[in-house]
Write an enzyme that holds these catalytic residues in place. Structure first.
Site, PDB file in Angstrom:
ATOM      1  N   HIS A  31       0.830  -1.204   0.000  1.00  0.00           N
ATOM      2  CA  HIS A  31       0.000   0.000   0.000  1.00  0.00           C
ATOM      3  C   HIS A  31       0.865   1.255   0.000  1.00  0.00           C
ATOM      4  O   HIS A  31       0.597   2.212  -0.739  1.00  0.00           O
ATOM      5  CB  HIS A  31      -0.909  -0.039   1.231  1.00  0.00           C
ATOM      6  CG  HIS A  31      -1.983   0.998   1.233  1.00  0.00           C
ATOM      7  ND1 HIS A  31      -2.167   1.885   2.269  1.00  0.00           N
ATOM      8  CD2 HIS A  31      -2.937   1.315   0.314  1.00  0.00           C
ATOM      9  CE1 HIS A  31      -3.181   2.680   1.999  1.00  0.00           C
ATOM     10  NE2 HIS A  31      -3.663   2.362   0.833  1.00  0.00           N
ATOM     11  N   HIS A  57       1.374   4.066  -3.277  1.00  0.00           N
ATOM     12  CA  HIS A  57       1.140   5.501  -3.160  1.00  0.00           C
ATOM     13  C   HIS A  57       2.418   6.313  -3.408  1.00  0.00           C
ATOM     14  O   HIS A  57       2.325   7.523  -3.617  1.00  0.00           O
ATOM     15  CB  HIS A  57       0.535   5.838  -1.804  1.00  0.00           C
ATOM     16  CG  HIS A  57      -0.938   5.545  -1.729  1.00  0.00           C
ATOM     17  ND1 HIS A  57      -1.891   6.409  -2.199  1.00  0.00           N
ATOM     18  CD2 HIS A  57      -1.610   4.461  -1.263  1.00  0.00           C
ATOM     19  CE1 HIS A  57      -3.096   5.887  -2.020  1.00  0.00           C
ATOM     20  NE2 HIS A  57      -2.960   4.707  -1.448  1.00  0.00           N
ATOM     21  N   HIS A  73      -7.897  -0.641  -4.877  1.00  0.00           N
ATOM     22  CA  HIS A  73      -8.557  -0.712  -3.577  1.00  0.00           C
ATOM     23  C   HIS A  73      -9.767  -1.646  -3.611  1.00  0.00           C
ATOM     24  O   HIS A  73     -10.046  -2.349  -2.628  1.00  0.00           O
ATOM     25  CB  HIS A  73      -8.959   0.690  -3.116  1.00  0.00           C
ATOM     26  CG  HIS A  73      -7.799   1.538  -2.698  1.00  0.00           C
ATOM     27  ND1 HIS A  73      -7.045   2.279  -3.590  1.00  0.00           N
ATOM     28  CD2 HIS A  73      -7.229   1.750  -1.476  1.00  0.00           C
ATOM     29  CE1 HIS A  73      -6.082   2.910  -2.935  1.00  0.00           C
ATOM     30  NE2 HIS A  73      -6.168   2.607  -1.661  1.00  0.00           N
ATOM     31  N   GLU A  92     -10.858  10.415  -4.508  1.00  0.00           N
ATOM     32  CA  GLU A  92      -9.686  10.165  -3.654  1.00  0.00           C
ATOM     33  C   GLU A  92      -9.372  11.277  -2.650  1.00  0.00           C
ATOM     34  O   GLU A  92      -9.165  10.936  -1.467  1.00  0.00           O
ATOM     35  CB  GLU A  92      -8.465   9.845  -4.518  1.00  0.00           C
ATOM     36  CG  GLU A  92      -7.298   9.451  -3.641  1.00  0.00           C
ATOM     37  CD  GLU A  92      -6.037   9.163  -4.436  1.00  0.00           C
ATOM     38  OE1 GLU A  92      -5.075   8.715  -3.805  1.00  0.00           O
ATOM     39  OE2 GLU A  92      -6.010   9.381  -5.642  1.00  0.00           O
ATOM     40  N   HIS A 122     -12.306  11.264   0.562  1.00  0.00           N
ATOM     41  CA  HIS A 122     -11.615  10.045   1.007  1.00  0.00           C
ATOM     42  C   HIS A 122     -10.515  10.346   2.013  1.00  0.00           C
ATOM     43  O   HIS A 122     -10.440   9.738   3.087  1.00  0.00           O
ATOM     44  CB  HIS A 122     -11.051   9.303  -0.208  1.00  0.00           C
ATOM     45  CG  HIS A 122      -9.909   8.392   0.127  1.00  0.00           C
ATOM     46  ND1 HIS A 122      -8.593   8.742  -0.109  1.00  0.00           N
ATOM     47  CD2 HIS A 122      -9.873   7.173   0.705  1.00  0.00           C
ATOM     48  CE1 HIS A 122      -7.804   7.770   0.307  1.00  0.00           C
ATOM     49  NE2 HIS A 122      -8.542   6.805   0.807  1.00  0.00           N
ATOM     50  N   HIS A 178      -9.982   9.663   6.344  1.00  0.00           N
ATOM     51  CA  HIS A 178      -8.854   9.111   7.100  1.00  0.00           C
ATOM     52  C   HIS A 178      -8.436  10.053   8.230  1.00  0.00           C
ATOM     53  O   HIS A 178      -8.098   9.602   9.332  1.00  0.00           O
ATOM     54  CB  HIS A 178      -7.675   8.867   6.155  1.00  0.00           C
ATOM     55  CG  HIS A 178      -7.756   7.568   5.414  1.00  0.00           C
ATOM     56  ND1 HIS A 178      -7.314   6.384   5.943  1.00  0.00           N
ATOM     57  CD2 HIS A 178      -8.232   7.273   4.175  1.00  0.00           C
ATOM     58  CE1 HIS A 178      -7.506   5.412   5.073  1.00  0.00           C
ATOM     59  NE2 HIS A 178      -8.069   5.924   3.989  1.00  0.00           N
ATOM     60  N   HIS A 181     -13.194   1.862   3.298  1.00  0.00           N
ATOM     61  CA  HIS A 181     -12.992   1.609   1.861  1.00  0.00           C
ATOM     62  C   HIS A 181     -14.096   0.740   1.267  1.00  0.00           C
ATOM     63  O   HIS A 181     -14.286   0.755   0.050  1.00  0.00           O
ATOM     64  CB  HIS A 181     -11.605   1.029   1.613  1.00  0.00           C
ATOM     65  CG  HIS A 181     -10.579   2.106   1.406  1.00  0.00           C
ATOM     66  ND1 HIS A 181     -10.325   2.655   0.168  1.00  0.00           N
ATOM     67  CD2 HIS A 181      -9.796   2.768   2.281  1.00  0.00           C
ATOM     68  CE1 HIS A 181      -9.409   3.600   0.286  1.00  0.00           C
ATOM     69  NE2 HIS A 181      -9.070   3.695   1.562  1.00  0.00           N
TER      70      HIS A 181
END
Length: 684
Positions: free
Chosen positions: A209, A213, A238, A350, A365, A369, A405
């Site tokens: 992951h 990114h 995802h 995103e 998104h 987080h 997610h």
């Protein structure tokens, strides 16, 4: 002339140890002019030269030149917590990435990096430098260490660190024992979610992951962010991770992940991560059961997010999906059509800097987080740091990541269900028939369609990531899921009189849910995970195809997932010069069950003339996991929608995978049993 790997190897090690301390096990020393030293150490520059630099095998000199103002990075302190989910931190990272990209050559870049390394937040520095190295043409083959090698404290039970320091200080480097990291140490078996902790807390999963990114950052200079079908790949990668997680839950008697779609509902899942931050020695904060998300107002962290804003953003996103039209910043209307719609939506949701209207559709998104990462202390009343949900490198350890997610994936499904089902011409491949399809372990006389999983104990050297410890190896052992190597075997007939090129697409799907009830096809379709995809030439007549599981264009081998750049320069070891982005091979298959759990395996051979984008060599070193990671500097190598043929809804008359495949000779399904053996086998 110092090679690029040597230039940067030490700068990418022991992130909190000053640059003037020898690196690479004491063999590499950076000759820093006094101007490079921070105020704390500048008065001792001469003594450092004599103390640290005399015995090094290789010295790297740097010129005494003026350096740029780095005050833009003060948003996060040297020992503070850096997060790419934090908008202010992203802006600082973007500026630093641009500064690194602007350097005329690797020598100038290494000098700037050496100057800035001890002045900046270490994770910020490592993140920005890694992205710059990956995206510059003259440094693309520099060996980037994994985040496990840089910050092992984020993945390892902190109880092992005193033992490692004891071992390092008291035992000669050749006789040090490996310290074992216990499996499932974050909660007791009374917690149901702990049944899949081995999957969520698998280090390789977090490394994948993190590296994905790095290759696909959400913000930064345009040359770094703007990649072919980037938004769609965010959706697809995802979606496949969530599908795999749900399959793993089914195997362990747990239900489909409940989407966290209602932001004002209580969250029953608690999480106590039991990992620390080397930046300040403090633990990642926990989340208690039944907490509520609240507005985040942490001016000290420059984090301010309101639930009301999140609700406005998601309402606008739903309006765009339901109408099939999104608005750009200048008021233009963009169709969310079959081809580009999912890519546009991915960048909006995103949200990356490629969003067509960031101010209107917001940062849904990533701010999710942020809010979930600060749920325990949203206004900083208790001066508590972020939880694992607020950090890119640790977020996949938390059960709440998958609930969040699952919600994000449901939003994409809302778009996908508006698209027409695939037609016969979309799915068929004239004159091509798959006559048989089986899988088999790579061992003599192995029965067909029975695969094996087990626990494997592996070892990793944390010596290059632990600051202020003795030189030499400091090994830990950890236990993870693994499968026995296997191969796919299928017989294909080409009834035409010429060779045809096709694309083989191999999938796995669960047949039953957690209660061992048959999954309806509408649910199974969402959990079909792609295991491999590759080109093949089919001669007229019969063709026999054998494809090993370790050849998958989805995965990278264990040695790449858990690479160690300090070891890679030693004689007799491979120098890892490739992208290192890819799904961990040891997590290719679900666990299955001790008595054997049956899954549907599926193969589709599509017409390469409809798949082709541009030619590429599947054996190129940076292309071996292109299904999730794309191709460096190239278009995504498949013209089909990602997830084809299972990304769209099917007619209600189709009740099973077998019914879906039956009209098409170029498709075949076979039931495969995966049997789990509860034994631990050491990696040889």
């Amino acid at each position: 002339m110092t090679d690029n790997n040597t230039l940067f190897r030490g700068l990418l090690q022991k992130p909190y140890e000053p640059t003037f301390v020898p690196k690479s096990d004491g063999k590499l020393y950076y000759d820093l002019p006094d101007a490079y030293l921070t105020d704390q150490y500048r008065p001792f520059g001469a003594s450092f030269q004599s103390r640290f630099g005399t015995n090094a095998e290789q010295r790297v000199p740097f010129p005494s030149v003026s350096m740029p103002d780095l005050s833009f990075a003060d948003v996060v302190s040297r020992r503070g917590h850096f997060s790419v989910f934090n908008a202010a931190h992203r802006r600082a990272a973007s500026s630093l990435i641009q500064l690194f990209l602007d350097q005329p050559d690797p020598t100038a870049l290494s000098a700037l990096a050496a100057y800035s390394r001890d002045r900046l937040n270490a994770p910020l520095f490592q993140y920005a430098l890694a992205i710059a190295l990956i995206h510059r043409n003259d440094t693309r083959d520099v060996e980037i260490p994994s985040v496990l090698e840089l910050f092992p404290d984020r993945f390892v039970d902190p109880a092992v660190f005193p033992l490692l320091r004891e071992e390092g200080n008291l035992v000669d480097r050749g006789n040090r024992r490996a310290i074992d990291i216990p499996r499932n140490y974050t909660a007791s078996e009374r917690v149901e979610e702990q049944r899949v902790a081995y999957w969520r807390e698998d280090v390789g999963l977090s490394l994948h992951h993190w590296h994905w990114h790095l290759v696909y950052p959400s913000s930064g200079p345009d040359r770094v962010v703007r990649k072919d079908r980037r938004g769609e790949l965010f959706y697809h990668m995802h979606q496949q991770m969530i599908a795999r997680y749900n399959i793993e839950r089914f195997a362990n008697g747990l239900p489909w992940t409940v989407s966290f779609a209602h932001l004002r509902e209580r969250i029953p899942e608690a999480y106590f991560p039991k990992i620390i931050r080397s930046s300040d020695g403090r633990a990642f904060s926990c989340r208690y059961a039944n907490q509520l998300m609240a507005d985040v107002n942490r001016t000290e962290d420059q984090s301010t997010v309101k639930i009301a804003d999140m609700e406005v953003w998601i309402r606008r996103i739903f309006e765009a999906i339901d109408s099939g039209v999104a608005q750009t910043t200048n008021g233009d209307r963009v169709q969310l059509n079959n081809k580009e719609g999912i890519d546009i939506l991915g960048d909006i949701l995103e949200a990356s800097t490629l969003s067509i209207n960031f101010d209107y559709y917001g940062d849904y998104h990533q701010n999710g987080h942020v809010m979930l990462g600060y749920i325990h202390d949203p206004d900083n009343s208790y001066l508590e740091g972020v939880g694992v949900m607020g950090d890119l490198t640790t977020t996949m350890r938390d059960p709440l990541f998958y609930r969040w997610h699952q919600h994000i994936d449901d939003i994409f499904v809302r778009h996908k269900q508006r698209l027409p089902a695939y037609t016969a011409s979309d799915l068929a491949f004239a004159d091509i028939t798959v006559d048989s399809f089986d899988v088999q372990l790579n061992r003599p006389n192995a029965p067909k369609n029975t695969l094996l999983t087990f626990w494997q104990r592996s070892q990793f050297d944390l010596g290059t990531g632990l600051d202020f410890v003795p030189e030499g190896n400091l090994f830990v052992t950890f236990t993870h899921i693994q499968h026995a190597p296997f191969s796919y075997r299928f017989q294909v007939t080409n009834r035409s009189d010429r060779t045809k090129r096709g694309t083989a697409r191999l999938f796995l799907g669960p047949k039953v849910n957690e209660r061992r009830q048959t999954l309806p096809f509408k649910d199974q379709r969402r959990h079909m995970v792609e295991l491999d995809k590759f080109m093949l030439d089919l001669r007229p007549g019969a063709n026999s195809i054998v494809r090993r599981s370790d050849q998958s264009n989805l995965t990278i081998p264990y040695e790449r997932t858990f690479r160690n750049i300090a070891a890679s320069s030693q004689p007799g070891t491979e120098v890892f010069q490739f992208c290192n982005c890819g799904w961990p091979n040891h997590m290719l298959l679900p666990k299955g069950s001790p008595d054997g759990l049956e899954y549907d395996f599926f193969v589709l051979i599509s017409d390469y003339n409809q798949d082709r984008v541009e030619e590429f060599n599947e054996n190129d070193t940076c292309n071996d996991a292109h299904m999730f990671c794309g191709l460096r500097d190239r278009r995504f190598p498949d013209a089909r929608s990602m997830g084809y043929p299972f990304d769209r809804f099917t007619p209600s008359s189709v009740k099973s995978l077998q019914e879906f495949a039956r009209p098409y000779g170029n498709m075949k399904t076979t039931p495969v049993t995966i049997r789990f053996t509860n034994t631990v086998i050491a990696r040889t």
